[in-house]
Design a protein around this motif. Sequence first.
Motif, short mmCIF file in Angstrom:
data_model
loop_
_atom_site.label_atom_id
_atom_site.label_comp_id
_atom_site.label_asym_id
_atom_site.label_seq_id
_atom_site.Cartn_x
_atom_site.Cartn_y
_atom_site.Cartn_z
N TYR A 99 1.01 -1.17 0.07
CA TYR A 99 -0.07 0.11 -0.01
C TYR A 99 1.02 1.22 0.03
CZ TYR A 99 -3.88 2.87 1.32
OH TYR A 99 -4.72 4.17 1.05
N LEU A 113 0.77 4.02 -2.91
CA LEU A 113 0.58 5.48 -2.68
C LEU A 113 1.59 6.37 -3.22
CD1 LEU A 113 -0.58 5.21 1.10
CD2 LEU A 113 -2.23 6.15 -0.88
N ALA A 144 -0.39 7.80 -6.15
CA ALA A 144 -0.98 8.84 -5.69
C ALA A 144 -2.77 8.61 -5.81
CB ALA A 144 -0.74 10.11 -5.91
N SER A 145 -3.16 7.58 -5.40
CA SER A 145 -4.56 7.33 -5.55
C SER A 145 -5.72 8.51 -4.89
CB SER A 145 -5.09 5.70 -5.54
OG SER A 145 -4.76 5.69 -4.35
N ALA A 193 -2.06 11.12 -0.24
CA ALA A 193 -1.21 10.17 -0.49
C ALA A 193 -0.12 10.28 0.35
CB ALA A 193 -0.89 9.82 -1.88
N ALA A 251 0.84 7.72 3.35
CA ALA A 251 1.88 6.74 3.29
C ALA A 251 3.04 6.94 4.26
CB ALA A 251 2.87 7.16 2.09
#
Length: 296
Positions: free
Chosen positions: A245, A249, A253-254, A258, A262
């Motif tokens: 994950y 991220l 950069a969803s 993010a 992170a």
Amino acid sequence: MKAKVIDKLWTVILYIVSILVVALLAMLIIYILYTGRNCFDINFLFGDPKIGEAGGGIAPQLFNSFYMLIVSLSISVPFGIGAGIYLSQYAKDGFWVRIIRASIEAIAALPSIVVGLFGLLVFVNMTGWGFTLFGGALAITILNLPALTRVSENAITAAAEGIKEASLGLGATKWQTIWKVILPTAFSQILTGIILAAGRIFGEAAALLYTAGMSAQHLNFGVANILTGKSPFSLFRSAETLAVYIFQLNSEASVPDATKIASGASAVLIIMVLIFNIGARILGKKLHEKYTGKNN
């Protein structure tokens, strides 16, 4: 006098290098914890990610990391300790044993990305499972087995030197000697190998990208049937771990924040590893004292 001066000089140099290494490690941990201080928020720890929206949490990834740890260690620990017992106490030096040792060394040198691609070919495509938690656990097992085997073999060999003959001389069988005398004595060293394996499970991303997947579903603990993919305890569902994950991220950069998520996830990862390592060392020391009688 010249030899003493040189000895003191190198002693000072080694102390300085050791202090610098410890200080660098401490600063790195402090920096990660500071930038990810939002990890202490309950909503962050136990909330679900919100794709495309600010906020959210890491609950699915946190659960997947712990579940991946349990499943992977359940597979690798028995095989690793069993292989260590065989190589240390039963195997006689010969052609096949040399082949086994060479294979262990070769697997230990494999990059995790290669193991991930192997897992993609075998555990994802050939089996038809797709991206599953079980496939990721098998890939991690391949990475951890060589180290666990070598640590177990060395620990059992060292523990057996002073007590094996005494136990056999008292009438115990070879298996009784291994199970009730040698293994308890070597347990603290074996536990060190398990700790290293656990740390690799927490921090591994490359192998899991190709086997466990990069999607985290909502965890519905009301589903009791583990055979269905909707159950959190199902082995045949996609399972995005915390390390994967963090990679996602920083690469995709969803979500708008993010970087913040992170950083928080990285802090959680560091805290998890520290707690597990410290706790396991304390437990290993207590068990070692119990079996060796040093606490009496």
